[in-house]
Motif scaffolding. Structure first.
Motif, PDB file in Angstrom:
ATOM      1  N   ARG A  52     -12.734   2.430  -1.549  1.00 34.08           N
ATOM      2  CA  ARG A  52     -11.433   2.402  -2.219  1.00 34.08           C
ATOM      3  C   ARG A  52     -11.404   3.349  -3.415  1.00 34.08           C
ATOM      4  NH1 ARG A  52     -10.334  -1.503  -4.941  1.00 34.08           N
ATOM      5  NH2 ARG A  52     -12.231  -2.720  -4.770  1.00 34.08           N
ATOM      6  N   THR A  63      -4.548   1.919  -2.551  1.00 32.62           N
ATOM      7  CA  THR A  63      -5.742   1.661  -1.731  1.00 32.62           C
ATOM      8  C   THR A  63      -5.852   0.176  -1.393  1.00 32.62           C
ATOM      9  OG1 THR A  63      -6.936   1.709  -3.852  1.00 32.62           O
ATOM     10  CG2 THR A  63      -7.164   3.636  -2.446  1.00 32.62           C
ATOM     11  N   HIS A  91       0.864  -1.185   0.000  1.00 33.10           N
ATOM     12  CA  HIS A  91       0.000   0.000   0.000  1.00 33.10           C
ATOM     13  C   HIS A  91       0.898   1.231   0.000  1.00 33.10           C
ATOM     14  CE1 HIS A  91      -3.661   2.318   1.467  1.00 33.10           C
ATOM     15  NE2 HIS A  91      -2.680   3.151   1.751  1.00 33.10           N
ATOM     16  N   GLU A 104      -8.044  -0.979   2.240  1.00 33.65           N
ATOM     17  CA  GLU A 104      -9.495  -1.169   2.184  1.00 33.65           C
ATOM     18  C   GLU A 104      -9.879  -2.506   1.551  1.00 33.65           C
ATOM     19  OE1 GLU A 104      -8.645   3.289   1.608  1.00 33.65           O
ATOM     20  OE2 GLU A 104      -7.749   1.366   1.066  1.00 33.65           O
ATOM     21  N   ASP A 116      -5.507  -3.835  -6.349  1.00 36.54           N
ATOM     22  CA  ASP A 116      -6.894  -4.010  -5.900  1.00 36.54           C
ATOM     23  C   ASP A 116      -7.865  -3.934  -7.070  1.00 36.54           C
ATOM     24  OD1 ASP A 116      -6.204  -1.321  -6.148  1.00 36.54           O
ATOM     25  OD2 ASP A 116      -7.676  -0.655  -4.684  1.00 36.54           O
ATOM     26  N   GLN A 129      -8.994   6.492  -4.088  1.00 39.15           N
ATOM     27  CA  GLN A 129      -8.153   6.624  -5.281  1.00 39.15           C
ATOM     28  C   GLN A 129      -8.268   8.030  -5.857  1.00 39.15           C
ATOM     29  OE1 GLN A 129      -9.520   3.398  -7.690  1.00 39.15           O
ATOM     30  NE2 GLN A 129      -8.233   1.889  -6.689  1.00 39.15           N
TER      31      GLN A 129
END
Length: 750
Positions: free
Chosen positions: A507, A356, A82, A359, A193, A511
């Motif tokens: 998320r 992200t 992350h 999350e 993600d 972003q």
């Protein structure tokens, strides 16, 4: 993430500190000595990081920060890292790829589009090549020979869908020399993600050409004349539509049939009517798709750009084309399919980067067994995240958005506005233009200009309106791409990010927020929300909330309303996770069955005489007849026959299981568990598939002409499709926008 993550972080920081001490002595080494030092450092992580940092400095001119070295270390250990936007993930990924390459592992650097694959390979290539490793990239328009060459490189950059399509195409070859891909050991995923969660269950499809079917022009015209609430009903979440009795009567009268529900019409006419109705009522131009150059082009809702290779299942795709008065494209028999989640499961090791990841921790752990490592920012965050501005209606909210943009723009502060669809972005741009505000618009209609528009978004006085910012891949620097006016923009407060609605996942909100406050710069973010937004209507379904807007501003400031908005978003996130979990349970068994087919296919390809020995044992008389043919011809003929029937049986299995899946929910009426029934049918049918493929191969072996030119399968009606094509099926074409899509799109900012 827990205690183990904390321990990993402490260990990583200690190793990075050691690396920075080692680094000083490397600056005097010549290139050959530095390369040798890199090879000798594989057992010492601190030494390896120091060497990679020195090579990055020499070849690219970058001086990696301590946090970037920490990111490299966590990637090498197999985590999802992350790291905030603007912290240099591209360099981190390339350094990790170089480390894997030094270990003799081939790495696929998974990107979200062609542009980023080519850009990153060319940009980071010198560092990787310094170590004697090769770098290649894959693009959609690349011919097979170039792809084959690229896949042989040590580090291969490629869009996730193209890598998947190559897997599917390789599953159809009948000669090992025609294979394009080479096995890879590691998938290192950018925007992890987005790839591993948001698009995990998107099916990539390989189809063989055959005529498609669509609602006839007559049916499309009849459905066009129906009226909502009078002839058909749409569900509250606007995801399903159905004819009522009055509508059915009108359709039957117009088509001159007694009943849509008679046996002769249920499987044909009724299906076409429902497809035409779905296209008419639920799929909206400039929100779910564009019409460009005489073609329907789907919009990728998670990225706000045209999904070039994406289409709906054939019947629905054809219905939308008929609705728009376009030529109906050819359908196709699905030869093979793979979800992105199953594609990622083929790699022995996964790791990735995103801004992200936290999350998505639960999904990454549940579906991939991946941990998340949070890497702190190089400089402290200076962005101010304002509380949501909440309004009762979409109209009030949109008026406030226009007013806020105008006010911020008047100061010279750059503004980036994140919208949810093309229609909304264009409506907002028009409203701002009426106020004399010049706007750069980035949406699915002009995503080719993406890099330039984003690079300019931090310029003095700039207003940029964009659909989904995930995976855009270009930093927004204050003062423009060259940062000429950086200090002046910073004094004004940096980039102001405005979201026009909450997303269904926090998320995606983050972003967008992450575009401001890059590398310690000042910045601002604020989201505008209305109680009519999709995320509120869907997440708060069945719940009541009483709100008291401020009489002067129209804003709703009560804490319980803010809490309710957060609750609605958490509900929609839970819904998405449950859908993912249930869908994967259906897909997982087919993925396991595909692996069995793959193993048999691989053996048929790799062992030259395997197919011949198998068929000769089952049909010895026919084998004796062919004994005079050269060995290689006999072997290849047997291989082609067995592969044809194996692939054909698998395609039939996919078609059957798709039909089963469509109706399996009806098992619940009979007190049966749909998932259990699906698995029972899939297991039974797969057993029959395997045996049927062998039996049919034996029959073909006995009957098909085999001579010095090989097996004449086409003459016996067993030809492979003359053309194949790839596409992505949009399983969820109605993923909700931020603003309710039927609230008057033409005037949403008036």
């Amino acid at each position: 993430m827990g205690a183990s993550s904390t321990r990993n972080q402490k260990k990583s920081l200690a190793i990075v500190a050691q690396a920075e001490e080692v680094r000083a002595e490397l600056t005097q080494l010549d290139a050959d000595t530095l390369r040798q030092r890199a090879r000798d450092s594989l057992g010492n992580q601190a030494e390896l990081l120091a060497v990679l940092g020195e090579i990055a400095h020499r070849t690219l001119g970058f001086e990696p920060f301590a946090v970037q070295l920490q990111g490299v270390l966590r990637l090498i250990d197999g985590d999802v890292v992350h790291m905030a936007t603007g912290e240099g993930k591209t360099l981190v990924g390339a350094m990790a790829a170089a480390a894997f390459g030094l270990q003799g592992k081939r790495v696929h650097m998974i990107t979200v589009n062609d542009y980023l694959a080519r850009r990153d390979a060319q940009w980071m290539g010198p560092m990787v090549e310094f170590l004697g490793l090769s770098v290649g990239w894959i693009n959609a328009d690349m011919p097979a020979e170039q792809r084959r060459e690229a896949y042989r490189c040590d580090v291969v950059y490629g869009p996730v869908n193209e890598i998947g399509f190559d897997v599917l195409r390789d599953r159809q070859v009948t000669d090992p020399s025609a294979l394009v891909q080479a096995p890879a050991d590691v998938a290192l995923i950018d925007e992890a993600d987005s790839v591993l969660v948001d698009e995990a269950l998107v099916p990539l499809v390989l189809a063989g050409s055959q005529p498609g079917s669509a609602p006839t022009g007559r049916i499309t015209d009849v459905v066009r004349g129906l009226k909502e609430d009078e002839d058909f009903e749409v569900s509250e979440d606007r995801r399903t539509v159905f004819l009522n009795e009055e509508g059915a009567d009108k359709v039957e009268a117009a088509l001159g049939i007694s009943s849509l529900y008679d046996d002769e019409h249920v499987g044909s006419t009724l299906v076409q009517v429902n497809l035409a109705l779905h296209a008419r009522a639920l799929l909206i131009r400039d929100i779910h798709y564009l019409v460009r150059d005489g073609k329907v082009q789907l919009i990728d809702a998670s990225r706000g750009r045209v999904a070039d290779l994406q289409r709906w299942p054939d019947g629905l795709q054809a219905a939308v084309e008929a609705k728009e008065g376009l030529a109906v494209t050819e359908g196709g028999r699905i030869l093979d399919t793979i979800t992105i989640q199953a594609l990622m499961g083929r790699y022995p090791m996964l790791c990735g980067m995103t801004g992200t990841a936290v999350e998505a921790t639960d999904q990454l752990h549940q579906f991939y067994g991946l941990g998340v490592s949070v890497i702190e920012r190089h400089r402290p965050l200076q962005r101010f995240d304002e509380a949501d501005r909440i309004y009762a209606t979409v109209a009030e909210k949109n008026a406030a958005i226009v007013q806020e943009i105008a006010a911020v723009h008047a100061t010279g502060q750059p503004v980036l506005v994140g919208t949810h669809d093309v229609a909304e972005s264009e409506g907002l741009a028009e409203a701002l233009a009426e106020r004399g505000i010049e706007v750069n618009v980035l949406n699915a209609k002009n995503d080719a200009e993406e890099a330039r528009i984003i690079a300019e978004a931090g310029d003095l006085g700039r207003v940029t309106v964009s659909t989904q910012m995930a995976g855009r891949g270009t930093d927004i620097r204050l003062g423009g791409a060259d940062e000429a006016d950086h200090d002046q923009v910073a004094t004004l407060g940096g980039l102001a990010v405005i979201g026009t609605a909450r997303h269904r996942s926090s998320r995606l909100d983050n972003q967008l927020r992450g575009r401001a406050g890059r590398q310690g710069d000042p910045g601002l973010s604020v989201f505008f929300v209305s109680l009519e937004d999709d995320v509120v209507v869907s997440g708060g379904s069945g719940e009541q909330i009483t709100a008291h807007p401020d009489p002067d501003t129209g804003m709703i400031n009560q804490k319980r309303v803010h809490d309710f908005i957060g609750h609605c978003q958490r509900v929609t996130e839970g819904q998405l996770l449950e859908i993912h979990s249930q869908t994967w349970k259906y897909n997982k068994l087919l993925t396991d069955q595909r692996e069995i087919i793959d193993e048999r296919r691989q053996r048929l390809l790799e062992e030259p005489d395997y197919a011949w020995q198998d068929l000769a044992k089952r049909a010895s008389d026919r084998a004796a007849e062919l004994a005079d043919l050269p060995e290689e011809i006999r072997w290849q003929a047997a291989r082609e026959i067995m592969l044809f029937h194996l692939d054909d049986s698998w395609a039939e299995h996919l078609e059957l299981m798709d039909d089963v899946r469509e109706s399996i929910h009806l098992r619940a009426i009979a007190k049966e568990t749909p998932l259990d029934e699906f698995h029972r049918i899939a297991v039974r049918e797969f057993k029959e598939l395997v045996q049927r493929a062998v039996d049919e191969a034996v029959e073909s072996f006995k009957k098909v002409t085999i001579d010095h030119e090989g097996a004449h399968l086409a003459d016996a009606g067993r030809a492979r499709p003359s053309a194949t094509w790839t596409y992505m099926v949009s399983d969820n074409p109605l993923a909700g926008s931020g603003n309710s899509v039927l609230k008057g799109i033409g005037a949403i900012f008036r």
